[in-house]
Design an enzyme around this catalytic site. Structure first.
Site, PDB file in Angstrom:
ATOM      1  N   ASP A   9      -3.689  11.633  -1.838  1.00 45.44           N
ATOM      2  CA  ASP A   9      -3.892  13.086  -1.895  1.00 45.44           C
ATOM      3  C   ASP A   9      -4.364  13.483  -3.304  1.00 45.44           C
ATOM      4  OD1 ASP A   9      -3.598  15.889  -1.954  1.00 45.44           O
ATOM      5  OD2 ASP A   9      -1.970  15.804  -0.493  1.00 45.44           O
TER       6      ASP A   9
ATOM      7  N   THR B  76     -10.488   1.670   4.867  1.00 44.80           N
ATOM      8  CA  THR B  76      -9.488   2.517   5.521  1.00 44.80           C
ATOM      9  C   THR B  76     -10.214   3.411   6.529  1.00 44.80           C
ATOM     10  OG1 THR B  76      -9.661   4.427   4.082  1.00 44.80           O
ATOM     11  CG2 THR B  76      -8.283   2.628   3.298  1.00 44.80           C
ATOM     12  N   GLU B  77      -9.427   4.116   7.365  1.00 43.70           N
ATOM     13  CA  GLU B  77     -10.029   5.043   8.336  1.00 43.70           C
ATOM     14  C   GLU B  77     -10.875   6.097   7.620  1.00 43.70           C
ATOM     15  OE1 GLU B  77      -6.804   4.336   8.130  1.00 43.70           O
ATOM     16  OE2 GLU B  77      -5.860   4.154  10.085  1.00 43.70           O
ATOM     17  N   TYR B  78     -10.293   6.707   6.577  1.00 43.10           N
ATOM     18  CA  TYR B  78     -10.993   7.726   5.812  1.00 43.10           C
ATOM     19  C   TYR B  78     -12.299   7.190   5.253  1.00 43.10           C
ATOM     20  CZ  TYR B  78      -6.936  10.821   5.574  1.00 43.10           C
ATOM     21  OH  TYR B  78      -5.918  11.651   5.876  1.00 43.10           O
ATOM     22  N   GLU B  79     -12.201   5.987   4.667  1.00 42.87           N
ATOM     23  CA  GLU B  79     -13.339   5.413   3.970  1.00 42.87           C
ATOM     24  C   GLU B  79     -14.518   5.206   4.911  1.00 42.87           C
ATOM     25  OE1 GLU B  79     -12.195   1.882   2.020  1.00 42.87           O
ATOM     26  OE2 GLU B  79     -13.967   1.819   0.741  1.00 42.87           O
TER      27      GLU B  79
ATOM     28  N   ASP C 255     -12.286   9.024  -2.561  1.00 40.68           N
ATOM     29  CA  ASP C 255     -13.573   9.711  -2.434  1.00 40.68           C
ATOM     30  C   ASP C 255     -13.580  10.974  -3.286  1.00 40.68           C
ATOM     31  OD1 ASP C 255     -11.554  10.762  -0.567  1.00 40.68           O
ATOM     32  OD2 ASP C 255     -13.101  12.249  -0.160  1.00 40.68           O
TER      33      ASP C 255
ATOM     34  N   GLU D  22       0.862  -1.189   0.000  1.00 36.09           N
ATOM     35  CA  GLU D  22       0.000   0.000   0.000  1.00 36.09           C
ATOM     36  C   GLU D  22       0.895   1.235   0.000  1.00 36.09           C
ATOM     37  OE1 GLU D  22      -3.828   2.034   2.288  1.00 36.09           O
ATOM     38  OE2 GLU D  22      -2.491   0.763   3.452  1.00 36.09           O
TER      39      GLU D  22
ATOM     40  N   ASN E  18       9.392   7.105  -0.152  1.00 39.88           N
ATOM     41  CA  ASN E  18       8.720   8.065  -1.016  1.00 39.88           C
ATOM     42  C   ASN E  18       8.457   7.378  -2.359  1.00 39.88           C
ATOM     43  OD1 ASN E  18       8.242  10.135  -2.917  1.00 39.88           O
ATOM     44  ND2 ASN E  18       9.354  11.615  -1.652  1.00 39.88           N
TER      45      ASN E  18
ATOM     46  N   LYS F 299      -5.157  21.245  -7.508  1.00 44.74           N
ATOM     47  CA  LYS F 299      -4.732  22.264  -8.474  1.00 44.74           C
ATOM     48  C   LYS F 299      -4.032  21.620  -9.665  1.00 44.74           C
ATOM     49  CE  LYS F 299      -4.149  25.900  -5.026  1.00 44.74           C
ATOM     50  NZ  LYS F 299      -3.201  26.721  -4.274  1.00 44.74           N
TER      51      LYS F 299
END
Lengths: 221, 221
Positions: A125, A199-202, A161, A44, A103, A129
């Site tokens: 992320d 995931t946490e976000y999901e 998302d 991941e 990275n 822009k």
């Protein structure tokens, strides 16, 4: 995600040589040796706090997992999460997962061509822009790196998302001649898919009723 | 779209041999002869009331256009619209457009391989029930028909307001190894694109702030 490093974080990480890899380039071409077996390696990229990769490692002991992120504080949180998941399964060791400080720009310095079998990109992320388009992890320049690091059975599993990142990514995968499948414009529309690790976000977004976009891309097609 | 045929509709259509083709199979392999030139032929499958194809024909006199639908009443409305568009341009004739009565199922009986250069699918019936998936105009079985009818510069331009049809179509184009480009998950997000001709449906949806999904697929890539 930027987090202030806690004092001593690096010391905590340095002690966990069984779980945390601070200099992954040293293992280029030898990751299967590190795992001690020839099973497929799934990584991941941008693991955040490590919930997804920890649960995946617990659910699928026959797969070798790597969770990569750039920040020491996230590696520390990830290591706690991973140990907790395996503790709940009755194990004091984490047998099939390493957390890697790295990275994505330097992927080619960490992995030999074909050394990986699957790449997960979860809620990367969106860099909204246009002048930052090149930083998006689904930019064609990254997809080329992934193609090289993946083997002939290689797959990329991407979810987000962000409508704008997903739209960008559909075009990017298509331009890079990566065949897509299982494209979803609302992953949890019908029911919460319990077979997919969130995931946490999901979990937060699904709770708010926001759509999650997802696709898979395959290498050897 | 089902419409009751008005009495005499067929008679009105039969008189318009300069604009309406009731038996398109007769022209298979001879469409360029019918147009009287070798310019590219672009077809809209399911033209509805013909606003899109009429405007396109008026805006692009260097392209040959065909508008296809199954229903006589739509052909009649389309013929009125097309004549009105050209009348506004000061012409009593419609020089670059024919309206065709036909069923997409029978595309291969109407067009020789490579006879078309572009196919427009605008707001096709989403057929939301999975048991009707085969009727969706972006089902792989239709995409195979389109590939055969299109030439090496061939393109398919698809737009819809249906999230579920668009999701299905992304997978369908990908499975059929058709390369996609210009994928948009909200066509009119930034501004109303004046260079794109809107259909009747589309103008309504855009007015309501609903997203329009769009993609192009290319043959010779």
């Amino acid at each position: 995600m930027r987090l202030r490093g806690k004092k001593h974080t690096i010391e905590v990480l340095e002690k966990q040589t069984d779980l945390v890899i601070l200099e992954p380039a040293k293992w280029k071409g030898r990751w299967h040796e590190l795992f001690g077996n020839d099973r497929p390696i799934h990584i991941e990229l941008g693991m955040g706090k490590g919930q997804f990769i920890s649960r995946m490692s617990g659910n699928n002991p026959e797969i070798n997992y790597l969770g990569m992120d750039m920040y020491d504080e996230l590696l520390r949180k990830g290591s706690e999460k991973a140990r907790r998941v395996w503790k709940e399964k009755g194990s004091d060791e984490v047998p099939n997962l390493f957390l890697v400080r790295g990275n994505v720009e330097l992927l080619g310095e960490m992995f030999e061509d074909g050394e990986l079998e699957r790449i997960y990109l979860n809620f990367s992320d969106p860099w909204p822009k246009s002048k930052h388009a090149k930083r998006r992890l689904t930019h064609p320049r990254f997809l080329e790196k992934y193609k090289r690091a993946l083997n002939e059975k290689g797959e990329i599993h991407f979810k987000t998302d962000s409508l704008s990142l997903f739209e960008f990514s559909l075009n990017s995968f298509s331009d890079s001649l990566l065949q897509m499948r299982s494209i979803s414009l609302d992953l949890h529309r019908d029911e919460l898919r319990e077979d997919l690790v969130l995931t946490e976000y999901e979990a937060k977004f699904v709770g708010q009723g926001k759509p999650i976009y997802r696709l898979e891309a395959v290498i050897g097609s």
